[in-house]
Design a protein around this motif. Structure first.
Motif, PDB file in Angstrom:
ATOM      1  N   LYS A 185      23.849 -14.089  57.624  1.00 44.39           N
ATOM      2  CA  LYS A 185      23.660 -13.727  59.177  1.00 44.39           C
ATOM      3  C   LYS A 185      22.389 -14.012  59.649  1.00 44.39           C
ATOM      4  O   LYS A 185      22.267 -14.112  60.786  1.00 44.39           O
ATOM      5  CB  LYS A 185      24.156 -12.520  59.317  1.00 44.39           C
ATOM      6  N   ARG A 186      21.297 -13.741  58.827  1.00 37.46           N
ATOM      7  CA  ARG A 186      19.893 -13.884  59.195  1.00 37.46           C
ATOM      8  C   ARG A 186      19.571 -15.409  59.581  1.00 37.46           C
ATOM      9  O   ARG A 186      18.879 -15.805  60.355  1.00 37.46           O
ATOM     10  CB  ARG A 186      18.971 -13.441  58.132  1.00 37.46           C
ATOM     11  N   LEU A 187      20.091 -16.416  58.770  1.00 35.80           N
ATOM     12  CA  LEU A 187      19.869 -17.686  58.774  1.00 35.80           C
ATOM     13  C   LEU A 187      20.641 -17.938  60.081  1.00 35.80           C
ATOM     14  O   LEU A 187      20.175 -18.967  60.941  1.00 35.80           O
ATOM     15  CB  LEU A 187      20.609 -18.570  57.600  1.00 35.80           C
ATOM     16  N   GLU A 188      21.852 -17.681  60.396  1.00 36.97           N
ATOM     17  CA  GLU A 188      22.569 -17.973  61.613  1.00 36.97           C
ATOM     18  C   GLU A 188      21.691 -17.700  62.871  1.00 36.97           C
ATOM     19  O   GLU A 188      21.583 -18.354  63.714  1.00 36.97           O
ATOM     20  CB  GLU A 188      23.933 -17.387  61.603  1.00 36.97           C
ATOM     21  N   VAL A 189      21.301 -16.327  62.679  1.00 34.33           N
ATOM     22  CA  VAL A 189      20.326 -15.710  64.000  1.00 34.33           C
ATOM     23  C   VAL A 189      19.235 -16.478  64.153  1.00 34.33           C
ATOM     24  O   VAL A 189      18.733 -16.989  65.222  1.00 34.33           O
ATOM     25  CB  VAL A 189      20.242 -14.251  63.649  1.00 34.33           C
ATOM     26  N   PHE A 190      18.438 -17.006  62.991  1.00 32.43           N
ATOM     27  CA  PHE A 190      17.089 -17.838  63.134  1.00 32.43           C
ATOM     28  C   PHE A 190      17.451 -19.213  63.603  1.00 32.43           C
ATOM     29  O   PHE A 190      16.624 -19.489  64.541  1.00 32.43           O
ATOM     30  CB  PHE A 190      16.720 -18.112  61.725  1.00 32.43           C
ATOM     31  N   GLU A 191      18.600 -19.818  63.339  1.00 35.10           N
ATOM     32  CA  GLU A 191      18.953 -21.060  63.857  1.00 35.10           C
ATOM     33  C   GLU A 191      19.168 -21.139  65.424  1.00 35.10           C
ATOM     34  O   GLU A 191      18.839 -21.942  66.158  1.00 35.10           O
ATOM     35  CB  GLU A 191      20.234 -21.832  63.296  1.00 35.10           C
ATOM     36  N   ALA A 192      20.038 -20.040  65.750  1.00 28.73           N
ATOM     37  CA  ALA A 192      20.351 -19.981  67.090  1.00 28.73           C
ATOM     38  C   ALA A 192      19.165 -19.449  68.248  1.00 28.73           C
ATOM     39  O   ALA A 192      19.041 -20.012  69.231  1.00 28.73           O
ATOM     40  CB  ALA A 192      21.320 -18.897  67.317  1.00 28.73           C
ATOM     41  N   LEU A 193      18.215 -18.675  67.870  1.00 32.39           N
ATOM     42  CA  LEU A 193      17.095 -17.982  68.216  1.00 32.39           C
ATOM     43  C   LEU A 193      15.890 -18.919  68.161  1.00 32.39           C
ATOM     44  O   LEU A 193      15.030 -19.153  69.215  1.00 32.39           O
ATOM     45  CB  LEU A 193      16.944 -16.616  68.151  1.00 32.39           C
ATOM     46  N   SER A 194      15.665 -19.448  67.034  1.00 33.20           N
ATOM     47  CA  SER A 194      14.275 -19.975  66.850  1.00 33.20           C
ATOM     48  C   SER A 194      14.063 -21.485  67.148  1.00 33.20           C
ATOM     49  O   SER A 194      13.156 -22.006  67.343  1.00 33.20           O
ATOM     50  CB  SER A 194      13.919 -19.532  65.235  1.00 33.20           C
ATOM     51  N   LEU A 195      15.297 -22.055  66.896  1.00 40.51           N
ATOM     52  CA  LEU A 195      15.178 -23.428  67.195  1.00 40.51           C
ATOM     53  C   LEU A 195      14.800 -23.958  68.607  1.00 40.51           C
ATOM     54  O   LEU A 195      14.077 -24.983  68.614  1.00 40.51           O
ATOM     55  CB  LEU A 195      16.526 -24.182  66.752  1.00 40.51           C
ATOM     56  N   PRO A 196      15.048 -23.085  69.575  1.00 37.00           N
ATOM     57  CA  PRO A 196      14.554 -23.457  70.799  1.00 37.00           C
ATOM     58  C   PRO A 196      13.003 -23.345  71.056  1.00 37.00           C
ATOM     59  O   PRO A 196      12.389 -24.222  71.756  1.00 37.00           O
ATOM     60  CB  PRO A 196      15.242 -22.646  71.817  1.00 37.00           C
ATOM     61  N   VAL A 197      12.433 -22.228  70.407  1.00 37.12           N
ATOM     62  CA  VAL A 197      11.104 -22.112  70.294  1.00 37.12           C
ATOM     63  C   VAL A 197      10.469 -23.419  69.472  1.00 37.12           C
ATOM     64  O   VAL A 197       9.372 -23.835  69.943  1.00 37.12           O
ATOM     65  CB  VAL A 197      10.656 -20.768  69.602  1.00 37.12           C
ATOM     66  N   ILE A 198      11.000 -23.842  68.527  1.00 36.58           N
ATOM     67  CA  ILE A 198      10.567 -24.901  67.540  1.00 36.58           C
ATOM     68  C   ILE A 198      10.556 -26.134  68.429  1.00 36.58           C
ATOM     69  O   ILE A 198       9.587 -26.717  68.494  1.00 36.58           O
ATOM     70  CB  ILE A 198      11.277 -25.055  66.504  1.00 36.58           C
ATOM     71  N   ASN A 199      11.776 -26.329  69.139  1.00 35.83           N
ATOM     72  CA  ASN A 199      11.521 -27.586  69.962  1.00 35.83           C
ATOM     73  C   ASN A 199      10.755 -27.554  71.321  1.00 35.83           C
ATOM     74  O   ASN A 199      10.174 -28.599  71.359  1.00 35.83           O
ATOM     75  CB  ASN A 199      13.112 -27.736  70.677  1.00 35.83           C
ATOM     76  N   TYR A 200      10.551 -26.355  71.721  1.00 32.80           N
ATOM     77  CA  TYR A 200       9.593 -25.994  72.667  1.00 32.80           C
ATOM     78  C   TYR A 200       8.172 -26.637  72.403  1.00 32.80           C
ATOM     79  O   TYR A 200       7.407 -27.386  73.111  1.00 32.80           O
ATOM     80  CB  TYR A 200       9.497 -24.598  73.213  1.00 32.80           C
ATOM     81  N   TYR A 201       7.762 -25.894  71.158  1.00 34.48           N
ATOM     82  CA  TYR A 201       6.305 -26.137  70.699  1.00 34.48           C
ATOM     83  C   TYR A 201       6.077 -27.635  70.335  1.00 34.48           C
ATOM     84  O   TYR A 201       5.204 -28.400  70.318  1.00 34.48           O
ATOM     85  CB  TYR A 201       5.798 -25.392  69.525  1.00 34.48           C
ATOM     86  N   SER A 202       7.390 -28.052  69.809  1.00 33.05           N
ATOM     87  CA  SER A 202       7.382 -29.848  69.469  1.00 33.05           C
ATOM     88  C   SER A 202       7.099 -30.590  70.574  1.00 33.05           C
ATOM     89  O   SER A 202       6.262 -31.682  70.430  1.00 33.05           O
ATOM     90  CB  SER A 202       8.764 -30.049  68.743  1.00 33.05           C
ATOM     91  N   ASN A 203       7.904 -30.273  71.569  1.00 32.32           N
ATOM     92  CA  ASN A 203       7.671 -30.988  72.794  1.00 32.32           C
ATOM     93  C   ASN A 203       6.048 -30.832  73.349  1.00 32.32           C
ATOM     94  O   ASN A 203       5.547 -31.802  73.843  1.00 32.32           O
ATOM     95  CB  ASN A 203       8.644 -30.425  73.941  1.00 32.32           C
ATOM     96  N   LYS A 204       5.552 -29.954  73.168  1.00 35.91           N
ATOM     97  CA  LYS A 204       4.037 -29.722  73.597  1.00 35.91           C
ATOM     98  C   LYS A 204       3.179 -30.230  72.659  1.00 35.91           C
ATOM     99  O   LYS A 204       2.031 -30.321  72.638  1.00 35.91           O
ATOM    100  CB  LYS A 204       3.707 -28.254  73.635  1.00 35.91           C
TER     101      LYS A 204
END
Length: 240
Positions: A185-204
């Motif tokens: 469940k923690r992994l599912e939450v991480f993927e759903a919530l944290s990937l947008p953050v990861i993508n945001y900083y990747s784009n920057k």
């Protein structure tokens, strides 16, 4: 607020220093970022150097943070540890945090950020590793609004789900959430919530993706050059 004034008079003796002397000065200033010198004829105001450390449960973030602290002199701030410590203090905020967690809700971003801010302001260091935060876009926005700064770099420890599950189940730290159902469940939450953050900083252009499979030293071999590179590019500006 939590700027640091660093005396450079003992480090820079002449504007005609050689390249080798300049390199030595850069290294000395980097090492001096955790101190505050008094007096001198020149001073430099430095804002914090912030590193976000992201990755799923069992990705090895904590272990790598220990090595970064030891090697590069950062202060390690774990969002989870700060929340648990506040709960243990029996403060008004701690009681609220515990109630929120028991109810299965997410602790408000501003509460976590203010705990991080308090630790940063009370530290003599200016180099910070913020571990496990931001977990969501809301966390990220709150951090940047309250702290008034973005991270300098973001580390993302990329690890296969199977590997993370095996690591968490084998670490035997006595945590109640170290069971397979909760981990998934923690992994599912991480993927759903944290990937947008990861993508945001990747784009920057701030994200550094680390292959988190291998021995501790093998993984750190990927981390080490990132901080070496940042150290050189960061310090060269003071000599221009």
């Amino acid at each position: 607020m939590w700027r640091r004034v660093i005396s450079l008079s003992s480090l820079i003796s002449s504007s005609k220093s050689t390249l080798s002397n300049q390199a030595a000065v850069r290294l000395k200033v980097w090492e001096s970022l955790t101190t505050e010198a008094k007096g001198g004829i020149a001073s430099w105001v430095k804002t914090p150097f912030i590193t976000f450390v992201l990755g799923g449960p069992g990705s090895g973030k904590g272990t790598q943070c220990e090595k970064i602290v030891e090697t590069f002199g950062f202060t390690h701030l774990s969002a989870g540890d700060l929340l648990r410590r506040e709960i243990a203090s029996n403060s008004k905020d701690g009681t609220m945090i515990l109630k929120t967690i028991i109810e299965g809700k997410i602790v408000p971003s501003e509460v976590t950020v203010k705990l991080i801010k308090r630790e940063m302001e009370s530290s003599d260091n200016v180099k910070f590793l913020i571990d496990g935060f931001p977990r969501s876009e809301e966390n990220r926005v709150s951090f940047e609004q309250i702290i008034g700064a973005e991270p300098n770099i973001v580390l993302y420890f990329d690890c296969p789900e199977k590997e993370m599950i095996e690591r968490v189940l084998s670490r035997n730290q006595g945590r109640v959430d170290d069971n397979i159902n909760t981990i998934k469940k923690r992994l599912e939450v991480f993927e759903a919530l944290s990937l947008p953050v990861i993508n945001y900083y990747s784009n920057k252009g701030k994200l550094h993706k680390i292959n988190a499979v291998g021995t501790v030293d093998e993984i750190f071999e990927q981390v080490h050059p990132i901080f070496d590179m940042c150290k050189v590019s960061f310090l060269v500006t003071i000599l221009i």
